[in-house]
Design a protein around this motif. Structure first.
Motif, PDB file in Angstrom:
ATOM      1  N   GLU A 147       0.855  -1.225  -0.010  1.00 59.43           N
ATOM      2  CA  GLU A 147       0.044  -0.050  -0.096  1.00 59.43           C
ATOM      3  C   GLU A 147       0.906   1.368   0.066  1.00 59.43           C
ATOM      4  O   GLU A 147       1.697   1.258   0.840  1.00 59.43           O
ATOM      5  CB  GLU A 147      -0.856  -0.133   1.184  1.00 59.43           C
ATOM      6  CG  GLU A 147      -1.875   1.060   1.536  1.00 59.43           C
ATOM      7  CD  GLU A 147      -2.942   1.040   0.474  1.00 59.43           C
ATOM      8  OE1 GLU A 147      -3.234   0.048  -0.025  1.00 59.43           O
ATOM      9  OE2 GLU A 147      -3.364   2.065   0.119  1.00 59.43           O
ATOM     10  N   PRO A 148       0.716   2.034  -0.953  1.00 58.88           N
ATOM     11  CA  PRO A 148       1.455   3.412  -0.858  1.00 58.88           C
ATOM     12  C   PRO A 148       0.996   4.559   0.335  1.00 58.88           C
ATOM     13  O   PRO A 148      -0.031   4.138   0.761  1.00 58.88           O
ATOM     14  CB  PRO A 148       1.213   3.962  -2.184  1.00 58.88           C
ATOM     15  CG  PRO A 148       0.033   3.626  -2.668  1.00 58.88           C
ATOM     16  CD  PRO A 148      -0.068   2.056  -2.065  1.00 58.88           C
ATOM     17  N   VAL A 149       1.954   5.008   0.749  1.00 59.08           N
ATOM     18  CA  VAL A 149       1.649   6.042   1.799  1.00 59.08           C
ATOM     19  C   VAL A 149       0.806   7.243   1.197  1.00 59.08           C
ATOM     20  O   VAL A 149      -0.299   7.587   1.422  1.00 59.08           O
ATOM     21  CB  VAL A 149       3.033   6.518   2.615  1.00 59.08           C
ATOM     22  CG1 VAL A 149       2.674   7.711   3.757  1.00 59.08           C
ATOM     23  CG2 VAL A 149       3.772   5.204   3.323  1.00 59.08           C
ATOM     24  N   ASN A 150       1.499   7.711   0.084  1.00 60.15           N
ATOM     25  CA  ASN A 150       0.877   8.844  -0.494  1.00 60.15           C
ATOM     26  C   ASN A 150       0.090   8.422  -1.753  1.00 60.15           C
ATOM     27  O   ASN A 150       0.577   7.607  -2.497  1.00 60.15           O
ATOM     28  CB  ASN A 150       2.057   9.935  -0.962  1.00 60.15           C
ATOM     29  CG  ASN A 150       2.449  10.829   0.034  1.00 60.15           C
ATOM     30  OD1 ASN A 150       1.702  11.283   0.922  1.00 60.15           O
ATOM     31  ND2 ASN A 150       3.828  10.875   0.294  1.00 60.15           N
ATOM     32  N   PRO A 151      -1.180   8.842  -1.638  1.00 58.12           N
ATOM     33  CA  PRO A 151      -1.860   8.333  -3.152  1.00 58.12           C
ATOM     34  C   PRO A 151      -1.298   8.787  -4.415  1.00 58.12           C
ATOM     35  O   PRO A 151      -0.448   9.740  -4.282  1.00 58.12           O
ATOM     36  CB  PRO A 151      -3.285   8.956  -2.944  1.00 58.12           C
ATOM     37  CG  PRO A 151      -3.004   9.831  -1.828  1.00 58.12           C
ATOM     38  CD  PRO A 151      -1.901   9.796  -1.042  1.00 58.12           C
TER      39      PRO A 151
END
Lengths: 152, 152
Positions: A47-51
């Motif tokens: 899952e990325p931290v920043n979209p």
């Protein structure tokens, strides 16, 4: 004008990213950066931290970047067909099979040359998204432990 | 040529930083950014995730930034004397007493004008260093909880 394309997640921007982009640009005049969508990042690693929109917006703010795009999810060659780069630069740690890419480009009549970039060795140990995350978690765990000790 | 100076920690670069710098630059032609040293950050808020040299190097990579410097620890006006800005732009959430700054500048024969910038309202909720850290910690806590459930 030689067009270079470089692809990545670019989450929690760090000097390793900058090094990668600078190395890529050395191979041409214009640097087109493709930012992986959240779905692609989830499928490939985590899952990325920043979209994706924030990752794209930040990459667009760098001097080294001439053009920035979001990638496609279903077909990774679609953006190559749109950008039509002369060079596709691949990071030393990016898991891509160059032969498969070359064959696929040929099939689609795309003449881009694949260049594998060298490893970034001279930087700080924080030049990696995972390492930045690890530092934040370590600091958090340390703080929690201190709070438990202080409560006793 | 109107020189604008803006100061900050700029840890875990995000769009809130970019907004701040763009708003600052609207007041002049050249944007000089002063990055707070690790010691200053520790004294004012908390341990930075990225050390000062990395924060400075990353800020220098932004198109919007014309010049970037590390601040001084003992005397915050020393860098103002060196840069000699026409405008000092202060973020909406930066705790600075404008009157005290004005008086100190006057004492030192510095003619910079102080401008307080507006709040960044339209961004994502990840446009803040603390919020990025919080997201990382939440994901970590969630993962730990899942591992505990799976072990049972």
């Amino acid at each position: 004008m030689v067009k270079v394309m470089a692809t990545g997640t670019f989450d929690l921007l760090h000097m390793g990213h900058i090094y990668f982009l600078k190395e890529a640009k050395k191979h041409g005049d214009t640097l087109c950066v493709v930012v992986a969508t959240d779905t692609t990042v989830r499928n490939l690693k985590h899952e990325p931290v920043n979209p994706e929109q924030i990752r794209l917006d930040l990459i667009s703010e760098l001097t080294i970047v001439d053009e920035a795009y979001l990638g496609y999810e279903d077909d990774m060659y679609k953006i190559v067909e749109e950008i039509r780069p002369d060079i596709i630069a691949i990071g030393y740690d990016q898991i891509h099979n160059e032969e498969i890419i070359k064959n696929e480009l040929k099939k689609r009549n795309l003449s881009a040359k694949i260049v594998r970039l060298s490893e970034y060795k001279c930087g700080s140990d924080l030049d990696g998204t995972r390492r930045i995350i690890q530092k934040i978690i370590s600091a958090y765990e340390f703080q929690k432990k201190m709070e438990q000790i202080e409560k006793k």
